[in-house]
Design a protein around this motif. Sequence first.
Motif, short mmCIF file in Angstrom:
data_model
loop_
_atom_site.label_atom_id
_atom_site.label_comp_id
_atom_site.label_asym_id
_atom_site.label_seq_id
_atom_site.Cartn_x
_atom_site.Cartn_y
_atom_site.Cartn_z
N ASP A 196 5.33 -6.68 3.42
CA ASP A 196 5.18 -5.40 2.72
C ASP A 196 4.41 -5.54 1.41
N ALA A 197 3.27 -6.20 1.47
CA ALA A 197 2.43 -6.38 0.28
C ALA A 197 1.02 -5.88 0.59
N GLN A 198 0.60 -4.84 -0.10
CA GLN A 198 -0.74 -4.32 0.10
C GLN A 198 -1.77 -5.29 -0.46
N ALA A 199 -3.01 -5.12 -0.01
CA ALA A 199 -4.13 -5.93 -0.48
C ALA A 199 -5.32 -4.99 -0.69
N THR A 200 -6.32 -5.48 -1.38
CA THR A 200 -7.54 -4.70 -1.56
C THR A 200 -8.74 -5.55 -1.19
N ILE A 201 -9.81 -4.85 -0.88
CA ILE A 201 -11.11 -5.50 -0.69
C ILE A 201 -12.03 -4.88 -1.73
N GLU A 202 -12.71 -5.75 -2.47
CA GLU A 202 -13.69 -5.30 -3.46
C GLU A 202 -15.08 -5.48 -2.87
N ILE A 203 -15.77 -4.38 -2.65
CA ILE A 203 -17.11 -4.42 -2.10
C ILE A 203 -18.12 -4.51 -3.24
N ASP A 204 -19.08 -5.40 -3.12
CA ASP A 204 -20.11 -5.56 -4.14
C ASP A 204 -20.92 -4.27 -4.27
N PRO A 205 -21.41 -3.96 -5.49
CA PRO A 205 -22.10 -2.69 -5.74
C PRO A 205 -23.23 -2.36 -4.76
N ALA A 206 -24.04 -3.32 -4.38
CA ALA A 206 -25.17 -3.03 -3.49
C ALA A 206 -24.73 -2.52 -2.12
N PHE A 207 -23.51 -2.86 -1.70
CA PHE A 207 -23.03 -2.50 -0.37
C PHE A 207 -22.14 -1.27 -0.36
N ARG A 208 -21.79 -0.74 -1.51
CA ARG A 208 -20.88 0.41 -1.58
C ARG A 208 -21.38 1.65 -0.86
#
Length: 165
Positions: A51-63
């Motif tokens: 029960d632990a959420q995670a995030t993905i950080e997308i690099d600016p060029a790919f947003r």
Amino acid sequence: MTEAREGEIALPFDPATTAEDGRVHFIGRVRSPWLSRQDCPKNMTAARERDAQATIEIDPAFRPGLAGLERASHVIVLSWFDRAARNLIIQKPRHASEAKGVFALRSPVRPNPIGLHVARLVALDMEAGLLTLDAIDLLDGTPVIDLKPYFASTDAFPDAVRTSE
């Protein structure tokens, strides 16, 4: 490189040191609570149990590539197991009674250390390039190769089974 277990066979070369024609560009990184392999869940079922959420950080060029993804309830994440060995072709998992070929396993130790994960998309901030996921079975900082929307109509196979060992 990992220590070999009984029955394991290494490749005669290390794929990590041989140049091929494929070029992979990481589009972002995973942010998870898992800092070591010992702490990291072994699969998505185990990750959801924690029960632990995670995030993905997308690099600016790919947003801009995130446009339309908000319509998907789940996302397929392709990751690069950057801390895994790549030289075993036969492995003997701790829980298994016999060794198996790498392509019959879901182990991160493989010639091309690509992971596949299906997660619920909890939130999406396109401007910040942040995807919040219900769970992930990846170490913090793991590179992300690609994202795809999960479509139950084409991606699910209700008749799929795993036969006994």
